[in-house]
Every structure is written in structure tokens, then in C-alpha cells.
Design a protein around this motif. Sequence first.
Motif, PDB file in Angstrom:
ATOM      1  N   HIS A  19       0.757  -1.606  -0.567  1.00 40.62           N
ATOM      2  CA  HIS A  19       0.079  -0.070  -0.002  1.00 40.62           C
ATOM      3  C   HIS A  19       1.149   1.456   0.071  1.00 40.62           C
ATOM      4  N   THR A  20      -0.165   1.684  -0.893  1.00 40.36           N
ATOM      5  CA  THR A  20       0.990   3.549  -0.698  1.00 40.36           C
ATOM      6  C   THR A  20      -0.178   4.580  -0.520  1.00 40.36           C
ATOM      7  N   PRO A  21      -0.125   6.244  -0.644  1.00 36.74           N
ATOM      8  CA  PRO A  21      -0.725   7.096  -0.034  1.00 36.74           C
ATOM      9  C   PRO A  21      -2.202   7.088  -1.436  1.00 36.74           C
ATOM     10  N   ALA A  22      -1.949   6.659  -2.307  1.00 36.16           N
ATOM     11  CA  ALA A  22      -2.895   6.348  -3.123  1.00 36.16           C
ATOM     12  C   ALA A  22      -3.926   5.340  -3.669  1.00 36.16           C
ATOM     13  N   SER A  23      -3.808   4.559  -1.499  1.00 36.97           N
ATOM     14  CA  SER A  23      -4.663   4.084  -1.407  1.00 36.97           C
ATOM     15  C   SER A  23      -6.112   4.300  -1.252  1.00 36.97           C
ATOM     16  N   LEU A  24      -5.053   5.502  -0.023  1.00 34.66           N
ATOM     17  CA  LEU A  24      -6.343   6.185   1.162  1.00 34.66           C
ATOM     18  C   LEU A  24      -7.772   6.562   0.274  1.00 34.66           C
ATOM     19  N   GLU A  25      -7.724   6.888  -0.640  1.00 36.09           N
ATOM     20  CA  GLU A  25      -9.694   7.420  -1.372  1.00 36.09           C
ATOM     21  C   GLU A  25     -10.179   6.333  -1.809  1.00 36.09           C
ATOM     22  N   ALA A  53      -7.637   6.494   7.694  1.00 39.76           N
ATOM     23  CA  ALA A  53      -5.916   7.206   7.529  1.00 39.76           C
ATOM     24  C   ALA A  53      -5.059   6.881   8.281  1.00 39.76           C
ATOM     25  N   ALA A  54      -5.891   6.507   9.555  1.00 37.95           N
ATOM     26  CA  ALA A  54      -4.764   5.250   9.936  1.00 37.95           C
ATOM     27  C   ALA A  54      -4.457   3.962  10.393  1.00 37.95           C
ATOM     28  N   THR A  55      -5.925   3.238   9.472  1.00 30.52           N
ATOM     29  CA  THR A  55      -5.191   1.831   9.173  1.00 30.52           C
ATOM     30  C   THR A  55      -4.782   1.367   8.269  1.00 30.52           C
ATOM     31  N   LEU A  56      -4.386   2.768   6.790  1.00 31.55           N
ATOM     32  CA  LEU A  56      -4.373   2.372   6.251  1.00 31.55           C
ATOM     33  C   LEU A  56      -2.314   2.541   6.969  1.00 31.55           C
ATOM     34  N   GLU A  57      -2.647   3.967   7.148  1.00 31.24           N
ATOM     35  CA  GLU A  57      -0.470   3.683   7.991  1.00 31.24           C
ATOM     36  C   GLU A  57      -0.073   2.140   8.729  1.00 31.24           C
ATOM     37  N   ARG A  58      -1.061   1.760   9.663  1.00 36.60           N
ATOM     38  CA  ARG A  58      -1.234   0.997  10.201  1.00 36.60           C
ATOM     39  C   ARG A  58      -0.903  -0.566   8.884  1.00 36.60           C
ATOM     40  N   TRP A  59      -1.473  -0.248   8.077  1.00 36.36           N
ATOM     41  CA  TRP A  59      -1.898  -1.019   6.766  1.00 36.36           C
ATOM     42  C   TRP A  59       0.312  -1.306   6.317  1.00 36.36           C
ATOM     43  N   MET A  60       0.580  -0.087   6.530  1.00 37.54           N
ATOM     44  CA  MET A  60       1.712   0.214   5.727  1.00 37.54           C
ATOM     45  C   MET A  60       3.694   0.095   5.854  1.00 37.54           C
ATOM     46  N   ARG A  61       3.454  -0.198   7.885  1.00 37.64           N
ATOM     47  CA  ARG A  61       4.403  -0.748   8.651  1.00 37.64           C
ATOM     48  C   ARG A  61       4.888  -2.047   8.144  1.00 37.64           C
ATOM     49  N   PRO A  62       5.543  -2.991   8.155  1.00 37.19           N
ATOM     50  CA  PRO A  62       5.894  -3.570   8.182  1.00 37.19           C
ATOM     51  C   PRO A  62       5.801  -4.937   9.412  1.00 37.19           C
ATOM     52  N   SER A  63       5.208  -5.989   9.085  1.00 40.08           N
ATOM     53  CA  SER A  63       4.770  -6.957  10.560  1.00 40.08           C
ATOM     54  C   SER A  63       5.199  -7.962  10.389  1.00 40.08           C
ATOM     55  N   GLU A  64       5.343  -8.407  11.780  1.00 45.43           N
ATOM     56  CA  GLU A  64       5.525  -9.986  11.654  1.00 45.43           C
ATOM     57  C   GLU A  64       4.496 -11.266  11.383  1.00 45.43           C
ATOM     58  N   ASP A  65       3.262 -10.728  11.193  1.00 43.22           N
ATOM     59  CA  ASP A  65       2.349 -11.519  11.561  1.00 43.22           C
ATOM     60  C   ASP A  65       0.974 -11.392  10.257  1.00 43.22           C
ATOM     61  N   VAL A  66       1.408 -10.274   9.791  1.00 45.02           N
ATOM     62  CA  VAL A  66       0.203 -10.112   9.101  1.00 45.02           C
ATOM     63  C   VAL A  66       0.845  -9.291   7.054  1.00 45.02           C
ATOM     64  N   VAL A  67       0.334  -9.540   5.958  1.00 46.22           N
ATOM     65  CA  VAL A  67       0.756  -9.078   5.237  1.00 46.22           C
ATOM     66  C   VAL A  67       0.093  -8.444   4.815  1.00 46.22           C
ATOM     67  N   HIS A  68      -0.393  -7.331   4.366  1.00 50.05           N
ATOM     68  CA  HIS A  68      -1.334  -5.838   3.490  1.00 50.05           C
ATOM     69  C   HIS A  68      -0.899  -5.842   2.394  1.00 50.05           C
ATOM     70  N   LEU A  69      -1.567  -5.927   1.006  1.00 51.71           N
ATOM     71  CA  LEU A  69      -2.044  -5.532  -0.324  1.00 51.71           C
ATOM     72  C   LEU A  69      -2.357  -4.609  -0.352  1.00 51.71           C
ATOM     73  N   ALA A  70      -2.222  -4.334  -2.229  1.00 48.82           N
ATOM     74  CA  ALA A  70      -3.511  -3.666  -2.650  1.00 48.82           C
ATOM     75  C   ALA A  70      -2.673  -4.629  -4.060  1.00 48.82           C
ATOM     76  N   ILE A  71      -4.476  -4.977  -4.631  1.00 50.26           N
ATOM     77  CA  ILE A  71      -4.634  -5.221  -5.061  1.00 50.26           C
ATOM     78  C   ILE A  71      -4.889  -4.346  -6.785  1.00 50.26           C
ATOM     79  N   GLY A  72      -3.568  -4.392  -7.711  1.00 50.47           N
ATOM     80  CA  GLY A  72      -3.298  -3.059  -8.777  1.00 50.47           C
ATOM     81  C   GLY A  72      -3.906  -3.859 -10.144  1.00 50.47           C
ATOM     82  N   LEU A  73      -3.804  -2.871 -11.342  1.00 56.22           N
ATOM     83  CA  LEU A  73      -3.508  -3.395 -12.377  1.00 56.22           C
ATOM     84  C   LEU A  73      -2.170  -2.758 -13.102  1.00 56.22           C
TER      85      LEU A  73
END
Length: 186
Positions: A19-25, A53-73
Motif C-alpha cells: 500500500h501507498t498513500p494512493a490507497s487512501l481515497e 487513514a489510521a488503518t492505512l498507516e498501520r497496513w503500510m508498516r511491516p509486521s511479522e504476523d500480517v501482510v497487507h497488500l493493494a491489488i492493482g492492475l
Amino acid sequence: MNDRPMSPASDGVVELRPHTPASLEPLVRWKNDLEIQRMSDDEIHTYSREQVAATLERWMRPSEDVVHLAIGLTGRAEPIGFLHLALIERAHQRCRLGIVVGEKELWGHGYGHQAVVQAVGHAFDVLGLERITAEVFGDNPRSARLLEGAGFVQEGVMRASMLRDGRRVDELVYGLLRHEWSKGRK
């Protein structure tokens, strides 16, 4: 995953990327879409831009127990959805998959399937996991077909598991094992 970050994956059309800030909107739109909320495990209520925005910020931080990804084309800056490999348990070599294709005009085009296939490949081939689970609401046949099409097997039903819109809803439990995935790819 600090030791093995998810690098962008692509099949030439669908790409999983951090995820990047482009995911917010798009996330603000999807998190507040009643139809999407009813199909996901989100509570049905309005999310403020600040909450998302707070959720996205959390998703953008590295984690040992979760991988959050944006699906893009490929060639499109804004994501079309999001996916996570969550509750990663290294000791038991398992995780839970969740996916939302948020752009409704793109539903039914196979993009969710392609994203799940890429995420499953990453979970088994890169993270070294042996099992992936996913749950879907019993009244969401599209998500059930998506998982089954990617090789998941329905393992059970958690009867009247969730309260949604004032009624109890079943959750279908799906699982996929590494050896089933490997066998299906040969």
C-alpha cells in the motif's frame, strides 16, 4: 514481514503491491460502501477519513504476523482492492486470507482470482507456510466460488456465527494445504 517482505507480484495484468498513500481515497470509498461492508467482516457503520487513514498507516508498516497488500492492475496507479495474509503463525505454518475487490465495475473479471493465486503462491513458496484458511459469509456465493476456483476446500460451517443486519449468518470455513496447491499446479 521484516525478514521476507512481499515484493510486488504480477501476472502481467493483476499485481499485488505494498500500500501507498494512493490507497487512501479508494479505501475511504470501499470502507463506506454498504454492499462491500455486508460481504466483508467489517462492521456496518460509517468510517471517517481519519479512521481509514489510521488503518492505512498501520497496513503500510511491516509486521511479522500480517501482510497487507493493494491489488492493482498493471498501468493503473490506484488500487482496485486489497488483500491480506493475516494471523501468520510461523510455529504452525499457517495464516488466514482475506480479500476485497472494491471497484464493483471490475467484479466478475477474474482479478480477485488472480490476486488470490498470487497471494497463495507467496504464502507457500516464499513464506514457507503449509495451510491457508479463509472464511466467507454463507450468503456470499461469489466469495465461495472465488476460493473454490483457487483450490480451497470447504471444511465446515460455523452456524449462526455473525450478527449482521439484525440476523444471524453462517460462516463457511475454507482451507488450502500446500500439497494440494502443489498438486494442482503440476
